[in-house]
Design a protein around this motif. Structure first.
Motif, PDB file in Angstrom:
ATOM      1  N   LYS A   7      99.566 -31.948  20.375  1.00 45.10           N
ATOM      2  CA  LYS A   7      99.346 -30.520  20.157  1.00 45.10           C
ATOM      3  C   LYS A   7      99.599 -30.288  18.666  1.00 45.10           C
ATOM      4  N   TYR A   8      98.604 -29.813  17.936  1.00 48.20           N
ATOM      5  CA  TYR A   8      98.810 -29.531  16.514  1.00 48.20           C
ATOM      6  C   TYR A   8      99.665 -28.284  16.350  1.00 48.20           C
ATOM      7  N   ALA A   9     100.209 -28.109  15.134  1.00 46.57           N
ATOM      8  CA  ALA A   9     101.093 -26.957  14.867  1.00 46.57           C
ATOM      9  C   ALA A   9     100.396 -25.632  15.209  1.00 46.57           C
ATOM     10  N   SER A  10      99.070 -25.637  15.091  1.00 45.79           N
ATOM     11  CA  SER A  10      98.310 -24.415  15.400  1.00 45.79           C
ATOM     12  C   SER A  10      98.375 -24.077  16.892  1.00 45.79           C
ATOM     13  N   GLY A  11      98.895 -25.019  17.709  1.00 45.50           N
ATOM     14  CA  GLY A  11      98.951 -24.815  19.154  1.00 45.50           C
ATOM     15  C   GLY A  11      97.769 -25.473  19.858  1.00 45.50           C
ATOM     16  N   PHE A  12      96.819 -26.004  19.063  1.00 42.64           N
ATOM     17  CA  PHE A  12      95.629 -26.616  19.662  1.00 42.64           C
ATOM     18  C   PHE A  12      95.956 -27.996  20.235  1.00 42.64           C
ATOM     19  N   GLU A  13      95.584 -28.185  21.491  1.00 36.61           N
ATOM     20  CA  GLU A  13      95.851 -29.481  22.134  1.00 36.61           C
ATOM     21  C   GLU A  13      94.653 -30.414  21.907  1.00 36.61           C
ATOM     22  N   ALA A  14      94.816 -31.347  20.964  1.00 37.59           N
ATOM     23  CA  ALA A  14      93.701 -32.239  20.607  1.00 37.59           C
ATOM     24  C   ALA A  14      93.602 -33.420  21.574  1.00 37.59           C
ATOM     25  N   LEU A  15      94.761 -33.865  22.108  1.00 35.58           N
ATOM     26  CA  LEU A  15      94.749 -34.962  23.087  1.00 35.58           C
ATOM     27  C   LEU A  15      95.569 -34.533  24.291  1.00 35.58           C
ATOM     28  N   PRO A  46      81.769 -36.420  21.277  1.00 41.23           N
ATOM     29  CA  PRO A  46      81.167 -35.442  20.371  1.00 41.23           C
ATOM     30  C   PRO A  46      82.147 -35.015  19.275  1.00 41.23           C
ATOM     31  N   ASN A  47      81.690 -34.258  18.301  1.00 40.80           N
ATOM     32  CA  ASN A  47      82.559 -33.757  17.225  1.00 40.80           C
ATOM     33  C   ASN A  47      83.752 -33.037  17.821  1.00 40.80           C
ATOM     34  N   GLY A  48      84.937 -33.337  17.278  1.00 43.70           N
ATOM     35  CA  GLY A  48      86.132 -32.623  17.712  1.00 43.70           C
ATOM     36  C   GLY A  48      86.719 -33.099  19.023  1.00 43.70           C
ATOM     37  N   ALA A  49      86.208 -34.223  19.559  1.00 38.74           N
ATOM     38  CA  ALA A  49      86.683 -34.717  20.857  1.00 38.74           C
ATOM     39  C   ALA A  49      88.112 -35.245  20.788  1.00 38.74           C
ATOM     40  N   GLY A  50      88.541 -35.698  19.603  1.00 40.68           N
ATOM     41  CA  GLY A  50      89.902 -36.223  19.446  1.00 40.68           C
ATOM     42  C   GLY A  50      89.953 -37.672  19.003  1.00 40.68           C
ATOM     43  N   LYS A  51      88.816 -38.240  18.596  1.00 38.18           N
ATOM     44  CA  LYS A  51      88.766 -39.666  18.227  1.00 38.18           C
ATOM     45  C   LYS A  51      89.644 -39.971  17.015  1.00 38.18           C
ATOM     46  N   THR A  52      89.468 -39.186  15.947  1.00 39.03           N
ATOM     47  CA  THR A  52      90.231 -39.453  14.724  1.00 39.03           C
ATOM     48  C   THR A  52      91.719 -39.204  14.965  1.00 39.03           C
ATOM     49  N   THR A  53      92.022 -38.187  15.748  1.00 34.47           N
ATOM     50  CA  THR A  53      93.432 -37.906  16.063  1.00 34.47           C
ATOM     51  C   THR A  53      94.048 -39.115  16.760  1.00 34.47           C
ATOM     52  N   PRO A  57      89.170 -45.791   7.248  1.00 34.08           N
ATOM     53  CA  PRO A  57      89.077 -44.381   7.641  1.00 34.08           C
ATOM     54  C   PRO A  57      87.697 -43.806   7.363  1.00 34.08           C
ATOM     55  N   GLN A  58      87.501 -42.606   7.911  1.00 34.35           N
ATOM     56  CA  GLN A  58      86.206 -41.942   7.752  1.00 34.35           C
ATOM     57  C   GLN A  58      85.985 -41.508   6.308  1.00 34.35           C
ATOM     58  N   GLU A  59      87.058 -40.978   5.712  1.00 30.92           N
ATOM     59  CA  GLU A  59      86.938 -40.429   4.362  1.00 30.92           C
ATOM     60  C   GLU A  59      87.155 -41.513   3.318  1.00 30.92           C
ATOM     61  N   THR A  85      81.980 -44.027  16.777  1.00 31.87           N
ATOM     62  CA  THR A  85      80.657 -43.887  16.190  1.00 31.87           C
ATOM     63  C   THR A  85      79.891 -42.753  16.843  1.00 31.87           C
ATOM     64  N   HIS A  86      79.013 -42.160  16.050  1.00 34.72           N
ATOM     65  CA  HIS A  86      78.089 -41.180  16.609  1.00 34.72           C
ATOM     66  C   HIS A  86      76.761 -41.847  16.909  1.00 34.72           C
ATOM     67  N   TYR A  87      76.609 -43.065  16.362  1.00 37.31           N
ATOM     68  CA  TYR A  87      75.352 -43.769  16.580  1.00 37.31           C
ATOM     69  C   TYR A  87      75.442 -44.571  17.867  1.00 37.31           C
TER      70      TYR A  87
HETATM   71  N1  LIG Z   1      95.702 -30.909  11.401  1.00 33.70           N
HETATM   72  C1  LIG Z   1      95.099 -30.257  12.392  1.00 33.70           C
HETATM   73  N2  LIG Z   1      95.518 -29.041  12.802  1.00 33.70           N
HETATM   74  C2  LIG Z   1      94.917 -28.379  13.813  1.00 33.70           C
HETATM   75  N3  LIG Z   1      93.858 -28.859  14.507  1.00 33.70           N
HETATM   76  C3  LIG Z   1      93.395 -30.058  14.142  1.00 33.70           C
HETATM   77  C4  LIG Z   1      93.969 -30.832  13.076  1.00 33.70           C
HETATM   78  N4  LIG Z   1      93.290 -31.989  12.959  1.00 33.70           N
HETATM   79  C5  LIG Z   1      92.326 -31.948  13.899  1.00 33.70           C
HETATM   80  N5  LIG Z   1      92.383 -30.798  14.613  1.00 33.70           N
HETATM   81  C6  LIG Z   1      91.519 -30.393  15.729  1.00 33.70           C
HETATM   82  O1  LIG Z   1      91.649 -31.353  16.776  1.00 33.70           O
HETATM   83  C7  LIG Z   1      90.388 -31.599  17.400  1.00 33.70           C
HETATM   84  C8  LIG Z   1      90.081 -33.074  17.380  1.00 33.70           C
HETATM   85  O2  LIG Z   1      89.785 -33.476  16.039  1.00 33.70           O
HETATM   86  P1  LIG Z   1      89.428 -34.982  15.666  1.00 33.70           P
HETATM   87  O3  LIG Z   1      89.248 -35.042  14.181  1.00 33.70           O
HETATM   88  O4  LIG Z   1      90.405 -35.892  16.276  1.00 33.70           O
HETATM   89  O5  LIG Z   1      88.019 -35.130  16.405  1.00 33.70           O
HETATM   90  P2  LIG Z   1      86.935 -36.270  16.299  1.00 33.70           P
HETATM   91  O6  LIG Z   1      86.612 -36.650  17.715  1.00 33.70           O
HETATM   92  O7  LIG Z   1      87.372 -37.349  15.392  1.00 33.70           O
HETATM   93  O8  LIG Z   1      85.714 -35.468  15.687  1.00 33.70           O
HETATM   94  P3  LIG Z   1      84.568 -35.935  14.652  1.00 33.70           P
HETATM   95  O9  LIG Z   1      83.599 -36.722  15.467  1.00 33.70           O
HETATM   96  O10 LIG Z   1      83.998 -34.628  14.215  1.00 33.70           O
HETATM   97  O11 LIG Z   1      85.210 -36.710  13.559  1.00 33.70           O
HETATM   98  C9  LIG Z   1      89.369 -30.739  16.639  1.00 33.70           C
HETATM   99  O12 LIG Z   1      89.139 -29.565  17.378  1.00 33.70           O
HETATM  100  C10 LIG Z   1      90.055 -30.429  15.332  1.00 33.70           C
HETATM  101  O13 LIG Z   1      89.635 -29.189  14.820  1.00 33.70           O
END
Ligand SMILES: Nc1ncnc2c1ncn2[C@@H]1O[C@H](COP(=O)(O)OP(=O)(O)OP(=O)(O)O)[C@@H](O)[C@H]1O
Length: 310
Positions: free
Chosen positions: A15-23, A41-48, A86-88, A193-195
């Motif tokens: 759960k990020y500090a914003s309260g958003f549950e990423a995983l 898909p984008n934002g699914a939680g892979k990078t997290t 990393p991605q970046e 990957t997205h591909y």
């Molecule tokens: N530091 C953060 N604070 C709050 N929310 C975050 C933070 N980092 C990521 N998120 C949110 O967590 C969710 C998962 O993000 P993440 O980067 O893990 O997705 P992803 O699957 O890697 O997406 P992408 O394919 O676009 O790279 C997203 O909704 C993102 O906005």
């Protein structure tokens, strides 16, 4: 006794500090020497998830181990096992390719090994650029340096986060070749990957993540077999303006020009129904002049999975 998994993830939540549950509770084992593709898909939680495994982001709860080392309790040993691309791109420096790669190795407490680093730079077509400052390199070359850095300490597990996003065909091909070479030496590779074609080409197993949950983990070939629908294309002698009502019970679509019927069926089912369909078409006067089958791709499967889990 079963081999220690290269990566063992147990009930990871974030759960990020914003309260958003990423995983929202991830459990996953990746076997040594496996190529595992994480799709979502984008934002699914892979990078997290990758960031938690690599110790860049702290999980809210749960545990991860890398080759048996807990990523929190045995952080240094766990981190030594892992290489991360990393991605970046984060290497805009005045250092040379050679120094950056050697320095990266040193950070993991490994003694210098110029022979290994030379081979690594040669494999990545960076040898000619070894004395160039990073800031003077093209984007593609910088990405190659990111890979050299990730492999500088000879990790047993390699994470590639969107490795081929925006790279040219040559680099993509080099990357795939390198991944196969690493796998042949027993390195475990986890890529996001997205591909879809990349996952289809490379992965032994595929995991699909959506809204912070793993919705499926499956052997690639089994996945294709299990979820792959087969389609039969029926070319029609005299174009139809609409799909005849007598055929409404069948999973059929008519092409815009009325010359093709597509029948979608489950190739794993006991009977495909094809002979009956052909007979029915014949009985209502629809003449078939050609047949062709088509297997659905991993891309079709992925899109359907994500759609139905959302
Ligand atoms: N530091 C953060 N604070 C709050 N929310 C975050 C933070 N980092 C990521 N998120 C949110 O967590 C969710 C998962 O993000 P993440 O980067 O893990 O997705 P992803 O699957 O890697 O997406 P992408 O394919 O676009 O790279 C997203 O909704 C993102 O906005």
């Amino acid at each position: 006794m079963a081999a220690v998994p290269a990566i063992a993830i147990r009930d990871i939540r974030k759960k990020y500090a914003s309260g958003f549950e990423a995983l929202a509770g991830i459990d996953l084992d990746v076997a040594p020497g496996e190529i595992f593709a994480l799709l979502g898909p984008n934002g699914a939680g892979k990078t997290t998830l990758i960031s938690i495994i690599c110790g860049i982001v702290t999980a809210s709860s749960g545990s991860v181990s890398a080759n048996g080392y807990d990523t929190i309790r045995d952080y240094r040993m766990a981190r030594k096992q892992i290489g991360l691309v990393p991605q970046e791109l984060n290497i805009d420096s005045f250092e040379t390719v050679w120094n950056t790669t050697c320095f990266s190795r040193g950070l993991f407490g490994k003694s210098p090994d110029p022979v290994y680093i030379e081979q690594l730079l040669r494999d990545l077509s960076l040898w000619e650029k070894r004395d160039n400052k990073l800031i003077t390199l093209s984007g593609g070359m910088k990405r190659r340096v990111m890979i050299a850095k990730a492999l500088s300490h000879q990790p047993r597990i390699l994470f590639l986060d969107e490795p081929t996003a925006g790279v040219d065909v040559e680099l993509r091909r080099d990357m795939w070749r390198m991944v196969r070479k690493l796998q042949s030496t027993g390195v475990t590779i986890i890529l996001t990957t997205h591909y879809i074609e990349e996952a289809e080409e490379m992965a032994d197993r595929i995991g699909v993540i959506n809204n912070g949950r793993i919705i499926l983990v499956e052997d690639k070939s089994k996945l294709m077999q299990k979820l792959g629908k087969t389609q039969l294309l029926l070319k029609i002698q005299h174009p139809l303006s609409i799909l005849p009502a007598e055929l409404s019970a069948w999973d059929l679509t008519l092409s815009d020009d009325g010359t093709e019927l597509t029948y979608t069926y489950d190739s794993q089912a006991d009977g495909t129904g094809i002979p009956t369909l052909i007979r029915e078409l014949d009985s209502i006067g629809v003449e078939v002049r050609g047949l062709q089958t088509k297997q659905s791709s991993l891309e079709d499967i992925f899109v359907n999975l994500v759609r139905s889990s959302s």
